[in-house]
Design an enzyme around this catalytic site. Structure first.
Site: not given
Ligand code: DX5
Ligand code: ZN
Length: 216
Positions: A7, A32, A34, A36, A65, A67, A136, A174
């Protein structure tokens, strides 16, 4: 088939290109993203422009991903920016089936995610229609949190449903995955592993290859 998906949320964005190259050299095949929106989760990360730049320079499988609230608003843009797979949350939309169809329409693979507090049953009816389920194991929103132990049973539950129905559906985990809890996650049925802080702190290539070696 196992896949490792670092990620980039935990990467140093001044060095993003080098960091991605290091994960590739370390043997990862996925990346990956993320995304947001500050509404579905408290933080804001990055979006289409970053994805587009990365897509232009890598052949890695881009695992996006989302969010974000009402992900259906942005499927077209993420698909056109180069996503290979788009995952959205069951909690984020009133139209799960329509959003799955929309992602397919743009020729992307479909992932569906559930938060730690969401009952696994919320994803069950859709397992036959998606390419990947995402369980998650932290509250989404930030990298570097600790793995929530109670989620292990949910990984196993979703994995059992996939096996019982002999479905062609990957299972991604994740949040808080490190070298020392990777075996537990894999033995409970996950085959796509995300790790952020465990990869991008220190020797990125070395960290990646440690994960990949353990997954073989
Ligand atoms: C959290 C994300 C994850 C995160 C994982 O909101 O969806 O993908 O970046 O990071 P680690 O491995 O540090 O928990
Ligand atoms: Zn993620």
């Amino acid at each position: 088939m196992y896949h490792f998906s670092p990620s980039i949320l935990s990467a140093d964005f001044m060095e993003l290109g080098d960091a991605i190259e290091a994960t590739t050299k370390g043997g990862s095949d996925y990346l990956h993203f993320d995304v947001m929106d500050g509404i579905f989760v408290p933080s804001i990360s990055f979006g289409m422009p970053v994805l587009k730049c990365v897509r232009a320079k890598t052949n890695l499988f881009l695992d996006v991903h989302l969010m974000i609230t009402k992900p259906e608003r942005y499927i077209k843009e993420f698909a056109e920016s180069g996503a290979d797979l788009i995952t959205f949350h069951v909690e984020a939309t009133d139209d799960i089936a329509g959003t799955i169809d929309l992602i397919r329409k743009f020729d992307c693979k479909v992932g569906l995610a559930i938060n730690p507090e969401t009952d696994a049953k919320a994803i069950k009816p859709y397992l036959k229609d998606i390419d990947m389920a995402l369980v998650m194991t932290v509250h989404p929103g930030f990298g570097g949190q600790s793995y929530i132990e109670e989620c292990t049973a949910k990984i196993k539950q979703v994995s059992d449903w996939i096996k019982e129905e002999n479905l062609d559906c990957d299972l991604e985990v994740d949040g808080g995955v490190k070298l020392d809890n990777l075996d537990k996650v894999l033995s409970n049925g996950a085959n796509v592993i995300v790790a952020g802080s465990a990869v991008f702190k220190g020797d990125i290539e070395g960290n990646t290859s440690e994960f990949v070696k353990k997954m073989l």
